[in-house]
Design a protein around this motif. Structure first.
Motif, PDB file in Angstrom:
ATOM      1  N   GLN A   3      -3.120  -1.695  -9.778  1.00 18.87           N
ATOM      2  CA  GLN A   3      -3.363  -0.354  -9.249  1.00 18.87           C
ATOM      3  C   GLN A   3      -3.504  -0.381  -7.734  1.00 18.87           C
ATOM      4  OE1 GLN A   3      -6.802   0.991 -11.448  1.00 18.87           O
ATOM      5  NE2 GLN A   3      -5.538   1.944 -13.031  1.00 18.87           N
ATOM      6  N   VAL A   6      -0.061  -0.773  -6.222  1.00 13.48           N
ATOM      7  CA  VAL A   6       0.688   0.486  -6.267  1.00 13.48           C
ATOM      8  C   VAL A   6       0.191   1.432  -5.181  1.00 13.48           C
ATOM      9  CG1 VAL A   6       1.124   2.556  -7.634  1.00 13.48           C
ATOM     10  CG2 VAL A   6       1.300   0.310  -8.701  1.00 13.48           C
ATOM     11  N   LEU A 236       3.804  -7.035  -7.308  1.00 10.83           N
ATOM     12  CA  LEU A 236       4.455  -6.212  -8.323  1.00 10.83           C
ATOM     13  C   LEU A 236       5.887  -6.684  -8.550  1.00 10.83           C
ATOM     14  CD1 LEU A 236       3.304  -2.637  -7.203  1.00 10.83           C
ATOM     15  CD2 LEU A 236       2.524  -3.867  -9.242  1.00 10.83           C
ATOM     16  N   THR A 241       8.347  -2.043  -7.461  1.00 11.10           N
ATOM     17  CA  THR A 241       8.219  -1.790  -6.022  1.00 11.10           C
ATOM     18  C   THR A 241       9.252  -0.767  -5.563  1.00 11.10           C
ATOM     19  OG1 THR A 241       7.356  -4.009  -5.568  1.00 11.10           O
ATOM     20  CG2 THR A 241       8.390  -2.838  -3.731  1.00 11.10           C
ATOM     21  N   VAL A 244       8.373   2.777  -6.878  1.00  4.72           N
ATOM     22  CA  VAL A 244       7.247   3.393  -6.168  1.00  4.72           C
ATOM     23  C   VAL A 244       7.674   3.829  -4.769  1.00  4.72           C
ATOM     24  CG1 VAL A 244       4.927   3.017  -5.242  1.00  4.72           C
ATOM     25  CG2 VAL A 244       5.524   2.103  -7.481  1.00  4.72           C
TER      26      VAL A 244
END
Length: 293
Positions: A3, A6, A236, A241, A244
């Motif tokens: 988290q 992100v 990640l 990646t 996002v």
């Protein structure tokens, strides 16, 4: 931890998605986008040189990194100038025509085969761009503004930047970063110097804390965003990646509507979905093939 990673990537996308606004404010203060871009990356390169002085020798001795320098410089010069003089939504959407340039560049630089899926993705992206560019009464949906051309060229530069990073992955990280920073500092400055005599870009203004302080703050924001990107990308999967980071497009569009007074027509929305769909399709294709995007 995931988290946090992100959130770090979202912060990076947020900074880039809203970067058009401070660049416009600096332009209003007399510091054109090409000069502010050069200043930001010049300061960043200086910091990196102080901490990793050996990186300069690697850059000078590696011609492949010179190409990376050029591609990175073109990306930043075109994108930052484009969102200053053009419609943010159009510039950002045209910038994200990366499936087209990535497919062509991967064939040329990396020798990768062009698949049927890849061709369909390109056609989807081109159809989206045509809808974004089209205006009633015009002929072919070609770029009609300086910002449009800069968005296209910036996206091309970004696609080739990513391909060159992949091609020269064996080079030291600091050397690759320095090449990108030097490109972001030198190419915009060279363009500004060349275009200023023709009145296309304002000359560099006299030093003033009025624009120097905002420039320093924007530099810190970009450095923080870069650190967030490195933190998130290292923790990640590459596919996550990339997904996002597409939120940059959302941040840019929403901020352009809220702060820039821009609007979204139906054709622009459909075009954006086609461009975004082509990009997402490419990412999932890469996942199925078991390689990193």
């Amino acid at each position: 931890m995931m988290q946090t990673a992100v959130l770090a990537l979202l912060f990076n996308a947020f900074v880039w998605g809203l970067s058009w606004w401070p660049f416009r404010q600096l332009d209003n203060l007399g510091l054109a986008a090409l000069w502010s871009t050069s200043g930001i990356y010049g300061l960043s390169a200086l910091v990196l040189l102080v901490s990793k002085p050996a990186a300069l020798k690697v850059v000078l001795a590696t011609p492949g990194l010179w190409a990376l320098m050029l591609a990175s410089g073109a990306t930043n010069a075109c994108f930052n100038w484009g969102v200053t003089v053009g419609e943010v939504v159009r510039v950002v959407l045209l910038f994200y025509l990366m499936p087209v340039w990535s497919l062509i560049g991967a064939r040329w630089l990396l020798g990768e085969a062009i698949s049927v899926n890849g061709l369909v993705q390109v056609l989807c992206a081109i159809a989206g761009a045509s809808l974004v560019l089209w205006r009633p009464g015009m002929g072919l949906p070609l770029p009609s503004q300086l910002g449009d051309w800069l968005g296209l060229l910036g996206g091309m530069g970004f696609a080739f930047t990513n391909l060159l990073l992949k091609k020269h992955a064996a080079s030291a990280t600091a050397a690759r970063a320095l090449a990108m920073f030097l490109g972001g500092a030198l190419l915009p400055a060279a363009l500004a110097l060349g275009l200023a005599p023709f009145g296309l870009v304002a000359g560099i203004p006299a030093f003033s804390w009025t624009w120097m302080l905002p420039l320093a703050m924007l530099t810190l924001a970009f450095v923080a965003a870069n650190m967030a990107l490195q933190f998130g990308a290292a923790r990640l999967p590459a596919r996550i990646t990339a997904l996002v980071m597409l939120s940059e497009l959302v941040f840019a569009v929403l901020s352009a509507i809220a702060l820039g007074g821009e609007t979204l027509g139906l054709l622009t929305v459909i075009g954006a979905l086609l461009i975004l769909g082509a990009t997402l399709w490419g990412l999932f294709d890469v996942k199925r093939e078991g390689t990193s995007p």
